[in-house]
Design an enzyme around this catalytic site. Structure first.
Site, PDB file in Angstrom:
ATOM      1  N   HIS A  30       0.847  -1.169   0.005  1.00 48.37           N
ATOM      2  CA  HIS A  30       0.038  -0.109   0.016  1.00 48.37           C
ATOM      3  C   HIS A  30       0.862   1.358  -0.061  1.00 48.37           C
ATOM      4  O   HIS A  30       0.769   2.110  -0.728  1.00 48.37           O
ATOM      5  CB  HIS A  30      -0.996  -0.086   1.247  1.00 48.37           C
ATOM      6  N   LYS A  54     -17.486  -5.713   6.412  1.00 43.22           N
ATOM      7  CA  LYS A  54     -15.913  -6.050   6.664  1.00 43.22           C
ATOM      8  C   LYS A  54     -15.948  -6.026   8.379  1.00 43.22           C
ATOM      9  O   LYS A  54     -16.548  -4.898   9.002  1.00 43.22           O
ATOM     10  CB  LYS A  54     -14.788  -5.364   6.045  1.00 43.22           C
ATOM     11  N   ARG A 104      -2.682  -6.842  -7.734  1.00 42.25           N
ATOM     12  CA  ARG A 104      -1.539  -7.999  -7.714  1.00 42.25           C
ATOM     13  C   ARG A 104      -1.832  -9.122  -8.671  1.00 42.25           C
ATOM     14  O   ARG A 104      -0.613  -9.510  -8.973  1.00 42.25           O
ATOM     15  CB  ARG A 104      -1.731  -8.298  -6.154  1.00 42.25           C
ATOM     16  N   SER A 140      -3.441  -7.625   2.657  1.00 41.50           N
ATOM     17  CA  SER A 140      -3.909  -7.162   4.007  1.00 41.50           C
ATOM     18  C   SER A 140      -4.413  -8.714   4.489  1.00 41.50           C
ATOM     19  O   SER A 140      -4.152  -8.930   5.883  1.00 41.50           O
ATOM     20  CB  SER A 140      -4.916  -6.345   3.878  1.00 41.50           C
TER      21      SER A 140
END
Length: 160
Positions: A30, A54, A104, A140
């Site tokens: 990040h 979340k 990614r 994460s």
């Protein structure tokens, strides 16, 4: 968008981009993305999205402080904020024209493409920055799992 001069790329004057995420935790990937985006855009806002679906390990305000602390003081064109609601609504409210997202994997790209199409219909463009190969393996989710495993691991120095 950048303009090129004899000294290299420089951000377009007045450009404002938003880099949204839950950042739970804020990883080296990040930080690297912010480092690269801050030279493309005149200003960038790292936006901690508050998502009821979340379950973050810390409150948004705590995570915002951690993100701010991860930024060098010299990065004066980087701001950290929190928001509950659609990122596009935040962008429109703040006058940002671009959402920055990291990618990614091909799976990330497929998901991000769907979000970008929706955001474009709402008037905000998306720019994707690929993760650097050495940082791409850490998400994460992986960072949280590692942290959890480390805290659950018995101390090697425990007196039993």
């Amino acid at each position: 968008m950048t303009v090129t001069s004899d000294r290299g790329a420089a951000p377009v004057h007045g450009s404002l981009a938003v880099y949204p995420g839950t950042f739970d935790p804020f990883t080296p990937g990040h930080r690297d993305l912010v480092a690269r985006a801050r030279v493309v855009f005149d200003r960038i806002i790292v936006l901690l999205a508050v998502n009821a679906d979340k379950r973050p390990t810390a409150e948004a305000t705590t995570r915002a402080v951690l993100v701010r602390d991860a930024m060098p003081a010299a990065w004066g064109n980087v701001e950290v904020d929190t928001w509950t609601g659609l990122t596009t609504a935040y962008c429109l409210r703040r006058g940002a024209t671009v959402i920055v997202r990291g990618v990614r994997t091909a799976v990330d790209l497929h998901y991000e493409y769907q979000l970008a199409a929706m955001n474009e219909k709402l008037g905000i463009q998306t720019v994707w920055l690929p993760a650097r190969p050495q940082l791409a393996a850490t998400s994460s989710t992986v960072a949280r799992a590692y942290r959890s495993a480390q805290s659950a691991r018995p101390s090697l120095n425990a007196d039993d």
